[in-house]
Design a protein around this motif. Structure first.
Motif, PDB file in Angstrom:
ATOM      1  N   LEU A 147      21.075  16.837   5.539  1.00  0.00           N
ATOM      2  CA  LEU A 147      20.129  15.748   5.317  1.00  0.00           C
ATOM      3  C   LEU A 147      18.736  16.297   5.065  1.00  0.00           C
ATOM      4  O   LEU A 147      18.342  17.321   5.617  1.00  0.00           O
ATOM      5  CB  LEU A 147      20.087  14.819   6.546  1.00  0.00           C
ATOM      6  N   LYS A 148      17.951  15.571   4.243  1.00  0.00           N
ATOM      7  CA  LYS A 148      16.551  15.916   4.056  1.00  0.00           C
ATOM      8  C   LYS A 148      15.766  15.437   5.271  1.00  0.00           C
ATOM      9  O   LYS A 148      16.182  14.538   5.984  1.00  0.00           O
ATOM     10  CB  LYS A 148      15.999  15.260   2.796  1.00  0.00           C
ATOM     11  N   MET A 149      14.586  16.055   5.501  1.00  0.00           N
ATOM     12  CA  MET A 149      13.753  15.652   6.628  1.00  0.00           C
ATOM     13  C   MET A 149      12.333  15.449   6.140  1.00  0.00           C
ATOM     14  O   MET A 149      11.808  16.239   5.346  1.00  0.00           O
ATOM     15  CB  MET A 149      13.793  16.707   7.732  1.00  0.00           C
ATOM     16  N   ILE A 150      11.710  14.364   6.628  1.00  0.00           N
ATOM     17  CA  ILE A 150      10.314  14.053   6.317  1.00  0.00           C
ATOM     18  C   ILE A 150       9.573  13.889   7.637  1.00  0.00           C
ATOM     19  O   ILE A 150      10.022  13.166   8.530  1.00  0.00           O
ATOM     20  CB  ILE A 150      10.192  12.760   5.482  1.00  0.00           C
TER      21      ILE A 150
ATOM     22  N   THR B   5      10.414  20.276   4.588  1.00  0.00           N
ATOM     23  CA  THR B   5       9.924  20.306   3.206  1.00  0.00           C
ATOM     24  C   THR B   5       8.913  19.209   2.921  1.00  0.00           C
ATOM     25  O   THR B   5       7.943  19.430   2.188  1.00  0.00           O
ATOM     26  CB  THR B   5      11.104  20.171   2.231  1.00  0.00           C
ATOM     27  N   TYR B   6       9.117  18.026   3.466  1.00  0.00           N
ATOM     28  CA  TYR B   6       8.290  16.875   3.079  1.00  0.00           C
ATOM     29  C   TYR B   6       7.522  16.328   4.277  1.00  0.00           C
ATOM     30  O   TYR B   6       8.002  16.340   5.417  1.00  0.00           O
ATOM     31  CB  TYR B   6       9.151  15.765   2.488  1.00  0.00           C
ATOM     32  N   ALA B   7       6.306  15.829   3.993  1.00  0.00           N
ATOM     33  CA  ALA B   7       5.465  15.284   5.055  1.00  0.00           C
ATOM     34  C   ALA B   7       4.546  14.224   4.484  1.00  0.00           C
ATOM     35  O   ALA B   7       4.242  14.196   3.286  1.00  0.00           O
ATOM     36  CB  ALA B   7       4.661  16.385   5.731  1.00  0.00           C
ATOM     37  N   GLN B   8       4.085  13.335   5.383  1.00  0.00           N
ATOM     38  CA  GLN B   8       3.084  12.339   5.020  1.00  0.00           C
ATOM     39  C   GLN B   8       2.155  12.163   6.213  1.00  0.00           C
ATOM     40  O   GLN B   8       2.536  12.373   7.355  1.00  0.00           O
ATOM     41  CB  GLN B   8       3.729  11.000   4.644  1.00  0.00           C
ATOM     42  N   GLY B   9       0.914  11.831   5.938  1.00  0.00           N
ATOM     43  CA  GLY B   9      -0.039  11.657   7.022  1.00  0.00           C
ATOM     44  C   GLY B   9      -1.446  11.590   6.487  1.00  0.00           C
ATOM     45  O   GLY B   9      -1.704  11.806   5.295  1.00  0.00           O
ATOM     46  N   PHE B  10      -2.400  11.274   7.390  1.00  0.00           N
ATOM     47  CA  PHE B  10      -3.779  11.066   6.972  1.00  0.00           C
ATOM     48  C   PHE B  10      -4.424  12.336   6.421  1.00  0.00           C
ATOM     49  O   PHE B  10      -5.397  12.269   5.672  1.00  0.00           O
ATOM     50  CB  PHE B  10      -4.606  10.547   8.143  1.00  0.00           C
TER      51      PHE B  10
ATOM     52  N   TYR C  39       0.880  -1.164   0.000  1.00  0.00           N
ATOM     53  CA  TYR C  39       0.000   0.000   0.000  1.00  0.00           C
ATOM     54  C   TYR C  39       0.920   1.218   0.000  1.00  0.00           C
ATOM     55  O   TYR C  39       1.985   1.208   0.615  1.00  0.00           O
ATOM     56  CB  TYR C  39      -0.905   0.005   1.233  1.00  0.00           C
ATOM     57  N   TYR C  40       0.486   2.278  -0.694  1.00  0.00           N
ATOM     58  CA  TYR C  40       1.357   3.406  -0.951  1.00  0.00           C
ATOM     59  C   TYR C  40       0.791   4.641  -0.241  1.00  0.00           C
ATOM     60  O   TYR C  40      -0.317   5.100  -0.542  1.00  0.00           O
ATOM     61  CB  TYR C  40       1.460   3.662  -2.460  1.00  0.00           C
ATOM     62  N   GLN C  41       1.571   5.197   0.709  1.00  0.00           N
ATOM     63  CA  GLN C  41       1.142   6.424   1.376  1.00  0.00           C
ATOM     64  C   GLN C  41       1.901   7.600   0.762  1.00  0.00           C
ATOM     65  O   GLN C  41       3.140   7.646   0.806  1.00  0.00           O
ATOM     66  CB  GLN C  41       1.384   6.397   2.878  1.00  0.00           C
ATOM     67  N   PRO C  42       1.189   8.547   0.168  1.00  0.00           N
ATOM     68  CA  PRO C  42       1.860   9.662  -0.521  1.00  0.00           C
ATOM     69  C   PRO C  42       2.716  10.487   0.431  1.00  0.00           C
ATOM     70  O   PRO C  42       2.376  10.697   1.597  1.00  0.00           O
ATOM     71  CB  PRO C  42       0.687  10.489  -1.059  1.00  0.00           C
ATOM     72  N   VAL C  43       3.834  10.956  -0.088  1.00  0.00           N
ATOM     73  CA  VAL C  43       4.690  11.939   0.590  1.00  0.00           C
ATOM     74  C   VAL C  43       4.531  13.248  -0.176  1.00  0.00           C
ATOM     75  O   VAL C  43       4.670  13.283  -1.406  1.00  0.00           O
ATOM     76  CB  VAL C  43       6.157  11.474   0.610  1.00  0.00           C
TER      77      VAL C  43
END
Length: 532
Positions: free
Chosen positions: A469-472, A491-496, A281-285
């Protein structure tokens, strides 16, 4: 392929077999060595007992003859012959006493019944020892020992011993019955022997023990087979076997009961792995600066044949504990190629993040698995990110560093997942060389109202920024969290709030839907406030 049910019964039966066989093997080894050691000791005791009997018999004969010598019994007179017969009659082992010439001719002997088959004694001279032993052969019934004592230059008293008097029983009756015994003089002549009848107890390796008289030229040798010695512990061996079988049956019954009463689903799980029921299953970033999709994290879902979905928390700990997670990961990577390779070819900047566990760093197999899966697949190595969690310690940091470097050498990136929650912490960042830090949801949940969480997130961001380093951010669920992260510079995040983990078709549709979105369209209130 071996069925899960068969594997379950193997897990039940194997301990029972071990409980039976291991103690049996140990007891067999111990009892075998014990039997041989005890058997050798018993043989030595028998040999010593026979030497003592020989000393006793010969000593008695010498004592009797010395008394006769003191009485001047050096002729065959009627008086002396009566004395000879009386001495022999009152002896325990001596059957005849008489006189012999230096030529070995027995001149007289009493009682006469012992001369049923007269034998010639060895010739002697006046220079020979005063006491001599010799074996007389050729008589009915076998060899007989003669002890002589010089009483004059021409005469020797002779005591002929009972040929059967030396025979006696000694030690363990079972072992004695299988023991051969020989009694020799030092000149090699055989005084007496006892043979063993042919049979199982007489077969196998022969073990011999010897004993020698300290005062007389007598050597005793006793021999027995190792099989005969093993027979001495037959009862103990039977007891050990019965005990082992008993406990093995108990273990089997307990194992069957536990298996039936407390089935943990391991059989079904193994079957599911074999049937490849685990799907990505793929959770978008999301890129917080543009509002567009930057890639995804691959998460595993167990989808049974009936369509029901098993949550990861219900099987991942078991998968990691058994090592089956490695096969599941391999299957997931292969399915990402089938499902989203075309999408990633159209979006060369997309990243595909895949989780690895500590077991993946126990050897270098994961390197070849990555290469074989993605080489020429449509998903470029530069689009891959492999996440390593802090929550489970890596067992060999040097090997782990080598594996990470080889993965990075392909072009893939390495991310430290769940940063700040586990064992490695800053040591992992220092020793392993990551490219990305992922902030765990437990910190993101509290950033807008908890100073401690905000301090930790700020510190992690500062470390990432200083190290290049990049941070998510993971687990982003609110617009306030988005505003805070944008304000911090993440810069980057993922979540509901963006999207839950999606099956491949839904993820592809989500990417297409968001392809032309702007920041304001994507999250109007949160993004607008953050951009203001």
């Amino acid at each position: 392929m071996i069925s899960p049910k068969f594997l379950r019964w193997i897990r039940v039966i194997a301990p029972a077999i071990a409980v039976v066989t291991v103690p049996m093997l140990i007891s067999e080894y111990v009892l075998s060595h014990h039997a041989v050691a005890n058997g050798r000791a018993a043989l030595r005791d028998m040999a010593v007992a026979y030497v003592e009997r020989a000393d006793e018999m010969i000593g008695e004969a010498i004592t009797v003859m010395k008394k006769l010598k003191l009485a001047n019994a050096d002729t065959c007179s009627l008086e002396n012959r009566q004395a000879f017969g009386h001495a022999a009659f009152n002896s325990s082992f001596t059957r005849q006493i008489g006189l012999a010439s230096n030529e070995g001719v027995l001149l007289c002997g009493e009682p006469m019944g012992s001369l049923a088959s007269p034998a010639r004694l060895p010739a002697t001279t006046s220079g020979d020892a005063s006491i001599m032993l010799s074996v007389l052969s050729g008589e009915t019934g076998g060899s007989q020992l003669a002890v002589t004592l010089r009483v004059s230059n021409d005469m020797r008293l002779v005591a002929r011993l009972d040929r059967q008097a030396i025979e006696m029983r000694a030690g363990d009756p079972n072992l004695f019955a299988a023991t051969a015994i020989t009694v020799h003089l030092d000149d090699g002549s055989l005084w007496w022997q006892r043979d063993v009848a042919a049979g199982p107890a007489a077969s196998g390796d022969v073990i011999a023990e010897k004993a020698r008289s300290s005062t007389l030229p007598v050597l005793v040798t006793v021999t027995a087979s190792s099989a005969a010695m093993q027979a001495s512990v037959r009862e103990l061996r039977d007891i050990a076997m019965i005990g082992s079988i008993f406990f093995g049956v108990i273990t089997l019954l307990v194992g069957m009961w536990i298996s039936l009463q407390n089935n943990d689903g391991s059989d079904e799980f193994s079957r599911a792995v074999a049937a490849q029921e685990f799907y990505p299953y793929y959770q978008p970033v999301i890129d917080l600066t543009t509002g567009k999709v930057a890639g995804c994290e691959v998460l595993v879902r167990w989808i049974r044949d009936d369509g029901s979905i098993v949550p990861p928390g219900a099987f991942l700990p078991y998968a990691e504990a058994t090592g089956l997670i490695r096969e599941i990961t391999r299957q997931l990577m292969a399915k990402t190629v089938d499902e989203v390779a075309a999408l990633y070819e159209r979006h060369p900047d997309f990243k595909l993040s895949i989780n690895l566990t500590a077991s993946h760093f126990d050897n270098t197999d994961i390197i070849s698995e990555i290469r074989e899966t993605y080489l020429g697949s449509g998903i470029d190595f530069r689009q891959l990110v492999f996440e390593v969690t802090e929550q489970h310690p890596l067992r060999d940091l040097e090997l782990s560093h080598q594996i990470i470097k080889e993965i990075q050498a392909m072009g893939a990136a390495m991310a430290l997942d769940d940063a700040g929650t586990g064992h490695g912490g800053l040591a992992y960042l220092q020793k392993l060389g990551f490219d990305i830090i992922k902030i765990d949801k437990m910190f993101i949940d509290r950033v807008c109202f908890d100073v401690t969480s905000e301090t930790i997130v700020h510190s992690l961001y500062d470390i990432a920024d200083r190290l290049g380093l990049k941070m998510i951010a993971e687990g982003v669920d609110s617009e306030d969290q988005i505003a805070y992260l944008r304000g911090l510079g993440v810069t980057y995040a993922q979540g509901f709030i963006f999207a839950k983990p999606l099956p491949a078709a839904d993820f592809i549709a989500y990417v297409e839907k968001m392809a032309d979105a702007t920041v304001d369209e994507f999250l109007p209130s949160a993004m607008a406030r953050a951009a203001a």
